[in-house]
Scaffold this active site. Structure first.
Site, PDB file in Angstrom:
ATOM      1  N   SER A   8       0.685  -1.202   0.292  1.00 38.76           N
ATOM      2  CA  SER A   8      -0.041   0.044  -0.381  1.00 38.76           C
ATOM      3  C   SER A   8       1.203   0.938  -0.028  1.00 38.76           C
ATOM      4  CB  SER A   8      -0.809  -0.057   1.336  1.00 38.76           C
ATOM      5  OG  SER A   8      -1.740   1.423   0.785  1.00 38.76           O
ATOM      6  N   HIS A  31      -0.773  -0.774  -4.147  1.00 38.82           N
ATOM      7  CA  HIS A  31      -2.457  -0.570  -4.136  1.00 38.82           C
ATOM      8  C   HIS A  31      -2.136   0.873  -3.361  1.00 38.82           C
ATOM      9  CE1 HIS A  31      -5.971  -2.276  -1.368  1.00 38.82           C
ATOM     10  NE2 HIS A  31      -5.767  -1.018  -0.245  1.00 38.82           N
ATOM     11  N   ASP A  33      -4.942   4.118  -1.556  1.00 40.24           N
ATOM     12  CA  ASP A  33      -5.946   4.087  -1.080  1.00 40.24           C
ATOM     13  C   ASP A  33      -6.078   5.076  -1.406  1.00 40.24           C
ATOM     14  OD1 ASP A  33      -6.298   1.745   0.676  1.00 40.24           O
ATOM     15  OD2 ASP A  33      -4.497   2.674   1.984  1.00 40.24           O
ATOM     16  N   MET A  35      -9.323   8.286  -0.205  1.00 39.49           N
ATOM     17  CA  MET A  35      -9.723   9.054   0.362  1.00 39.49           C
ATOM     18  C   MET A  35     -10.129   9.963   0.280  1.00 39.49           C
ATOM     19  SD  MET A  35      -8.015   7.301   4.460  1.00 39.49           S
ATOM     20  CE  MET A  35      -7.115   5.278   3.458  1.00 39.49           C
ATOM     21  N   HIS A  64      -8.650   1.560  -3.837  1.00 38.33           N
ATOM     22  CA  HIS A  64      -9.571   1.345  -3.144  1.00 38.33           C
ATOM     23  C   HIS A  64      -9.754   2.438  -2.551  1.00 38.33           C
ATOM     24  CE1 HIS A  64      -9.824   0.173   1.454  1.00 38.33           C
ATOM     25  NE2 HIS A  64     -10.930   0.011   0.848  1.00 38.33           N
ATOM     26  N   MET A  66     -11.863   5.051  -0.494  1.00 40.56           N
ATOM     27  CA  MET A  66     -12.555   5.014   0.599  1.00 40.56           C
ATOM     28  C   MET A  66     -13.177   6.879   0.404  1.00 40.56           C
ATOM     29  SD  MET A  66      -9.795   3.247   2.860  1.00 40.56           S
ATOM     30  CE  MET A  66      -8.103   3.379   1.344  1.00 40.56           C
ATOM     31  N   MET A 135     -12.090  -5.885   5.007  1.00 40.84           N
ATOM     32  CA  MET A 135     -11.026  -4.705   5.608  1.00 40.84           C
ATOM     33  C   MET A 135     -11.015  -5.616   7.284  1.00 40.84           C
ATOM     34  SD  MET A 135     -10.571  -2.410   3.622  1.00 40.84           S
ATOM     35  CE  MET A 135      -9.072  -1.739   5.278  1.00 40.84           C
ATOM     36  N   GLY A 140      -9.715   3.876   6.499  1.00 44.25           N
ATOM     37  CA  GLY A 140      -9.027   5.497   6.805  1.00 44.25           C
ATOM     38  C   GLY A 140      -7.188   5.457   7.177  1.00 44.25           C
ATOM     39  N   ASP A 173      -7.218  -6.268   3.815  1.00 42.33           N
ATOM     40  CA  ASP A 173      -6.307  -4.792   3.894  1.00 42.33           C
ATOM     41  C   ASP A 173      -6.413  -4.685   5.519  1.00 42.33           C
ATOM     42  OD1 ASP A 173      -4.989  -2.234   3.463  1.00 42.33           O
ATOM     43  OD2 ASP A 173      -7.083  -1.446   2.496  1.00 42.33           O
ATOM     44  N   GLY A 175      -3.393  -4.142   9.105  1.00 39.54           N
ATOM     45  CA  GLY A 175      -2.395  -4.828   9.789  1.00 39.54           C
ATOM     46  C   GLY A 175      -1.782  -5.889   9.591  1.00 39.54           C
TER      47      GLY A 175
HETATM   48  O1  LIG Z   1      -6.950   1.034   3.083  1.00 39.62           O
HETATM   49  C1  LIG Z   1      -6.373   1.021   4.350  1.00 39.62           C
HETATM   50  C2  LIG Z   1      -6.074   2.047   5.224  1.00 39.62           C
HETATM   51  O2  LIG Z   1      -8.041   2.042   5.152  1.00 39.62           O
HETATM   52  C3  LIG Z   1      -4.927   0.661   3.919  1.00 39.62           C
HETATM   53  O3  LIG Z   1      -4.384   0.204   2.334  1.00 39.62           O
HETATM   54  C4  LIG Z   1      -3.474   0.938   4.771  1.00 39.62           C
HETATM   55  O4  LIG Z   1      -2.911   1.514   3.775  1.00 39.62           O
HETATM   56  C5  LIG Z   1      -2.596   0.063   5.397  1.00 39.62           C
HETATM   57  O5  LIG Z   1      -1.502  -0.301   5.405  1.00 39.62           O
HETATM   58  P1  LIG Z   1      -1.478  -1.149   7.069  1.00 39.62           P
HETATM   59  O6  LIG Z   1      -2.133  -1.235   8.171  1.00 39.62           O
HETATM   60  O7  LIG Z   1      -0.573  -2.634   6.240  1.00 39.62           O
HETATM   61  O8  LIG Z   1      -0.450  -0.353   7.860  1.00 39.62           O
HETATM   62 FE   LIG Z   2      -6.476  -0.162   1.649  1.00 45.36          FE
END
Ligand SMILES: O=C(CO)[C@@H](O)[C@H](O)COP(=O)(O)O
Ligand SMILES: [Fe+2]
Length: 228
Positions: A8, A31, A33, A35, A64, A66, A135, A140, A173, A175
């Site tokens: 990401s 990836h 993101d 937002m 992705h 959001m 998720m 976020g 996606d 953690g």
């Molecule tokens: O969509 C999201 C957060 O909203 C993710 O794609 C994060 O960017 C993932 O980051 P890590 O949790 O892997 O540090």
């Molecule tokens: Fe994401």
């Protein structure tokens, strides 16, 4: 299907986006993101930056979204060069129509579920999709702790995919790291987004390879993986 690792870019240095994208070439997808500070309480990047990223790397882009009103915006991300576009079902007014439009424009169509959104009401939509994103944090922000209470939802989603004999990919996606990826793979995920675990590593490309090896070792013996 082989497991896929999607770094990401949210966890990268935004002042060097092109270099950071190149640092993970060898990954399956990049990836991205998006937002809008409405659907989630954070603001990142939009169509012009996706367009630039698509020119800066050979790695296909996994966008992705959001954002509110993905029905209006998602097609523009396909035009900007995304190979896969994920919209949130909580934000989409007409998810089936939107998935069909994304596919018709030539990208893979994917739908995301926030942690509190169940998969069961959307079982009939699965054939319209190329990927389903579960998720594993509240969307976020990068760098949040993995929500292990999502593992049963990943498992149920994999069961539904198998029940209908579908080929769609199951992405997780949030953690995802060396300490959580195996649980996700055991539960049935085959596409793994990793932000801080990749860009926080001294060697991001090596981190991608290690995560892929870990996940592949688990899915090698999974019945659903053999069927692909
Ligand atoms: O969509 C999201 C957060 O909203 C993710 O794609 C994060 O960017 C993932 O980051 P890590 O949790 O892997 O540090
Ligand atoms: Fe994401």
């Amino acid at each position: 299907m082989a497991v896929q690792i999607n770094p990401s870019i949210l966890s990268a240095d935004f002042s060097r986006l092109a270099e950071e994208a190149k640092a993970v070439e060898g990954a399956d997808w990049l990836h991205v993101d998006v937002m809008d500070n409405h659907f989630v309480p954070n603001l990142t990047l939009g169509v012009p930056i996706v367009e630039s990223l698509a020119k800066a790397t050979d790695t296909p882009l996994d966008c992705h979204l959001m954002i509110e009103d993905p029905d209006r915006w998602a097609p523009q991300y396909v035009e900007a060069g995304a190979g896969s576009v994920t919209f949130h079902v909580e934000a989409a007014a007409a998810p089936v129509r939107l998935a069909r439009e994304i596919r018709a424009k030539g990208a893979r169509a994917s739908m995301a579920l926030k942690p509190a959104t169940p998969i069961e009401p959307y079982e009939d939509l699965l054939p319209e999709l190329d990927m389903l994103l579960v998720m594993t944090v509240e969307p976020g922000f990068g760098g949040q702790a993995f929500l292990d209470i999502m593992l049963p939802k990943i498992r149920r989603t994999r069961e539904l995919i198998s029940k209908h004999g579908l080929q769609l990919w199951l992405q997780v996606d949030g953690g995802v790291s060396a300490s959580t990826i195996e649980q996700c793979a055991e539960a049935g995920a085959d596409v793994f987004v990793a932000g801080s675990a990749v860009y926080g590593a001294d060697d991001p490309a090596a981190a991608v390879r290690l995560l892929r090896d870990q996940a592949a070792a688990v899915t090698a013996s999974a019945p659903w993986a053999c069927a692909h």
